[in-house]
Design an enzyme around this catalytic site. Structure first.
Site, mmCIF file in Angstrom:
data_model
loop_
_atom_site.group_PDB
_atom_site.id
_atom_site.type_symbol
_atom_site.label_atom_id
_atom_site.label_comp_id
_atom_site.label_asym_id
_atom_site.label_seq_id
_atom_site.Cartn_x
_atom_site.Cartn_y
_atom_site.Cartn_z
ATOM 1 N N ASP A 224 89.425 -1.416 95.794
ATOM 2 C CA ASP A 224 88.418 -1.603 96.834
ATOM 3 C C ASP A 224 89.167 -1.572 98.162
ATOM 4 O OD1 ASP A 224 86.177 -2.016 98.319
ATOM 5 O OD2 ASP A 224 85.466 -3.764 97.213
HETATM 6 C C1 BGC Z 1 83.203 -2.473 99.664
HETATM 7 C C2 BGC Z 1 83.023 -1.294 98.740
HETATM 8 C C3 BGC Z 1 82.923 -0.035 99.566
HETATM 9 C C4 BGC Z 1 84.170 0.107 100.426
HETATM 10 C C5 BGC Z 1 84.162 1.331 101.309
HETATM 11 C C6 BGC Z 1 84.343 -2.270 100.650
HETATM 12 O O1 BGC Z 1 84.334 -3.265 101.614
HETATM 13 O O2 BGC Z 1 83.433 -3.629 98.908
HETATM 14 O O3 BGC Z 1 81.891 -1.461 97.964
HETATM 15 O O4 BGC Z 1 82.738 1.066 98.720
HETATM 16 O O5 BGC Z 1 84.247 -1.042 101.279
HETATM 17 O O6 BGC Z 1 83.264 1.225 102.343
#
Ligand code: BGC
Length: 790
Positions: A224
């Site tokens: 993530d």
């Molecule tokens: C989120 C993800 C997301 C990623 C990219 C993160 O903060 O938890 O779900 O895909 O950011 O934006």
């Protein structure tokens, strides 16, 4: 097919990290280009480059939130929505969509529940799998997230989700397992948190033993965003791609680590092959030959919302024959709440509010969205209500309440809206509530409203969908994919969620949602699986067997008869009730479901498969799913606690299990007041003690200390001051500001390097907070990468 052996070590290492926020590397020398990943799951989010506003992104279709889509219980509809999103990705040069999220809704306060599907692993897994199949049918990849146990936003970067192995396997990993095995997502995203002591991105047990080992997953695991606890350890333990990455020389750092023996060559080779294969697949997608049909995708967003909204109650007032003599009250009728905040935010230009669809109806906003009391607005609404025969009252949670990065503080609707209801009902008792929120709220007016239509967060088609259901152009057919407790205190984890300063004990074990309410015989406002229709159905159940053995499959045939003239879709919910045995189990569990369409007075049959594994629990002693034999009841319900037909099925098993009643009494006789006092049962199920978490706000700090932890220090306060000044200068909106603020406090020092600055900045800040300025200087100027664990 390209082979990783054709690549140099540096080229392989380049595959192991992204470039900036949204690019994943391919191998250009072999003709395999880099590609883009972009957010879902409500639709495509392509942020505008260099914009400081998180919600500044390219126009795209905003489909219903997963919280609503799951209420359709419609695998085929979910597949079509996935297909449409995949198509939109193709038109926007996106190789992988960062969706779906199949985390279990453990507690209604989780800020991101609107992005997730269900409290039930089977429903979440099947819907997630179907979405993946739809997107990937277009030659676009998906990224199944957030793996795993990311069930809260509070402390999300440092939280240790401490879960016993049975709950982990049967509840929290199950939807991922189903999705991986049934639909093979091209990528999986590891979550921010720790699971039983190890960061998800650096969790050998989760990534190598379970995902890539037991489940045979062959795709790519990416972190993530900013969630790589330590990029070298993570790669050693099963992470393939670090996202995002702003370090200019990451491939060189990785190659050096291989040469120095810190990073396993075998792991680099394995990850490189996986990423190469993904980039190759993405590169093979067919370029669209016709322009994107935006009108078509809007129509699908409307259809999906219409087929998913849930009619919670109806004393016969719905459907309306017309809007004559009806007052529309509530700002949400004009300014709908249709999606949540955070990385899933979609910039649609095709939003339909209820008022924009129905035209010029008598309307009063009634309340302010910021929760402030406004007597004039209230007064006008009351006067309007007095003049009309019925009131359509639009209530819901304001946008600031539901977001990525933080959890809700309570399960309440704003007081100004509840007060308005109380005043309106005195002026006019015929109130139909249209409710929008991403997760359950307490409904003190539930028995006073004549009907309640729950829209959840229903995407850009909200206006058309509400209109269609209120007027009976379509019969409601959505069913709740989560229980709606009466009060927050009734939630099994209420007294210990979200944990203390980053330690979250899952003391309720398996008893999440209806698994708790039903087994503990606890009343809820609306049970899992509940949802009314304008039609009325009866069900007949037949089983093809009286008994089932290992490796066999039984089939349930359910005949549904529509006794009304109203054509309607109907969800068939199949449950199994367990006999009391030595193994503790929820009283009833969903084992299958189907959605069928019936015309007026029509009778139809549907067949649902019941695999032997539907009766299995995870046996910790043998590390496998095993079945405890006995006579189970196979049941058709119109909700989890309203069973309309049932038949016994003998489940034969050679396995015998010892009772854990002495060690885990609370999992046999469930406490009615939740599991706040169940530490002993929990520790026995966990099989180890849990060290008390340290007071994070005290020295010494480390790389996992967050900005919030550092607020007592000079450097922490200075960082906060600079950050807040910048936010003011940037003129962010209230919701953006709140999210950024929470994200700032939650930032661990180790993540400072993801912002493009030196790896050593985080350590230098930690040194300063620990009052070690010379060490800080040394880190900034001289230090090499710190020595790694194995
Ligand atoms: C989120 C993800 C997301 C990623 C990219 C993160 O903060 O938890 O779900 O895909 O950011 O934006």
């Amino acid at each position: 097919m390209a082979n990783k052996d054709e690549l140099t070590l540096l080229e392989k290492c380049r595959l192991l990290h992204g470039e900036g926020n949204w690019i994943i590397h391919g191998a250009p020398r072999l003709g395999i280009p880099d590609f883009h990943v972009q957010d879902g799951p409500l639709g495509l989010r392509i942020p505008k480059e260099h914009s400081i506003h998180i919600y500044d992104s390219a126009e795209a279709t905003c489909f219903p939130s997963p919280a609503l889509m799951a209420c359709s219980w419609d695998i085929e509809l979910e597949r079509r929505v996935g297909e449409a999103m995949g198509e939109e990705c193709l038109h926007n040069d996106t190789g992988v969509l960062l969706a779906p999220g199949v985390n279990i809704k453990r507690n209604p306060l989780c800020g991101r529940n609107f992005e997730y599907l269900s409290e039930d692993p089977l429903l979440a897994g099947k819907m997630g799998a179907s979405f993946i199949t739809g997107v990937q049918s277009q030659g676009v990849g998906t990224c199944l997230k957030h793996f795993a146990c990311n069930n809260q936003e509070s402390y999300r970067n440092i939280n240790d989700s401490t879960v016993d192995e049975r709950a982990l396997r049967e509840i929290y990993l199950k939807p991922f397992e189903i999705a991986v095995k049934e639909s093979n997502p091209w990528s999986v995203m590891s979550s921010y948190n720790l699971i039983n002591g190890f960061y998800a991105s650096d969790n050998e047990h989760l990534l190598l033993d379970i995902l890539k080992g037991e489940w045979g997953y062959e795709g790519v695991v990416m972190s993530d965003w900013g969630g790589t606890a330590d990029y070298i350890d993570s790669h050693n333990h099963g992470l393939d791609v670090e996202m995002p990455c702003f370090a200019k020389k990451r491939n060189k750092q990785l190659a050096k680590a291989v040469k120095q023996g810190f990073l396993s060559q075998e792991r680099v080779d394995d990850s490189a092959s996986r990423v190469l294969a993904l980039a190759e697949k993405v590169g093979q997608a067919k370029k669209p030959s016709a322009p994107f049909d935006r009108e078509k995708s809007h129509r699908l967003a409307v259809e999906a919302a219409t087929k998913s909204m849930v009619l919670l109650s109806n004393d016969g007032v719905l459907p309306l024959s017309s809007y004559d003599n009806v007052a529309v009250i509530g700002e949400f009728a004009k300014t709908p709440r249709y999606q949540g905040n955070g990385s899933s935010h979609v910039a649609t230009a095709h939003l339909s509010s209820f008022l924009s669809v129905v035209g010029d109806l008598p309307f009063a906003p009634g309340y302010r969205l910021d929760g402030e009391e406004d007597l004039e607005k209230k007064e006008k609404a009351i006067n309007l209500a007095k003049e009309k025969k019925a009131v359509l009252l639009f209530l819901g949670l304001p946008a600031i309440k539901e977001s990525e990065s933080y959890d809700r503080e309570d399960m309440l609707l704003p007081k100004n809206q509840l007060d308005l209801f109380d005043s309106l009902v005195e002026a006019n008792p015929n109130i139909i509530v249209v409710l929008s929120c991403g997760a359950p709220v307490e409904l003190p007016f539930k028995d006073k409203a004549k009907a309640i239509l729950l829209t959840y967060l229903s995407g850009e088609g909200v206006g058309e969908a509400v209109d269609a259901l209120l007027l009976g152009k379509v019969s409601p057919s959505g069913k709740l994919a989560e229980s709606w407790p009466l009060r927050y205190e009734d939630v099994p984890s209420a007294s210990f969620y979200p944990g203390f300063e980053g330690q979250s004990l899952y003391m309720e074990s398996l008893y999440v949602g209806y698994r708790y309410y039903l087994t503990a015989e606890k009343e809820v406002a609306y049970p899992f699986g509940h949802g009314l229709s304008y039609a009325s159905f009866s069900y007949r159940l037949a089983l093809d067997k009286e008994s089932i053995k290992e490796n066999e499959t039984a089939y349930a045939t359910i005949e549904v008869e529509n006794h009304s003239d109203f054509p309607s879709e109907c969800v068939v919910e199949l449950y199994a009730s367990s006999p009391k045995g030595n193994v503790y189990k929820p009283a009833r569990q969903l084992i299958g479901f189907a959605k069928i369409a019936l015309s007026g007075k029509e009778k139809k049959e549907t067949k649902i498969e019941i695999p032997y594994s539907a009766f299995a629990h995870y046996d910790v002693a043998s590390s496998s799913f095993l079945v405890e034999g006995g006579i189970y009841q196979i049941e058709v319900g119109e909700s989890a606690d309203s069973i309309l037909a049932s038949l016994p099925l003998e489940v034969v098993s050679k396995h015998k299990f010892e009772s854990k009643k002495d060690a885990c009494p609370d999992y046999y006789a469930l406490p009615k007041k939740g599991f706040g006092d169940s530490r002993n049962s929990f520790l026995a199920a966990l099989g180890r003690d849990v060290p008390a978490d340290k007071d994070r706000k005290k020295r010494p700090y480390d790389l996992h200390s967050t900005m919030e932890d550092l607020q007592g220090t000079w450097i922490g306060k200075t960082a906060k001051k600079c950050f807040f000044q910048k936010m003011e200068k940037d003129h962010l909106g209230e919701e953006e500001k709140k999210m950024m603020k929470e994200a700032f406090y939650a930032t661990p020092m180790r993540s400072l390097s993801t912002g493009g600055v030196s790896d050593k900045l985080g350590q230098a800040v930690v040194d300063l907070a620990n009052r070690r300025p010379f060490s800080a200087l040394w880190h900034l100027v001289f230090a090499k990468r710190r020595k790694r664990k194995s």
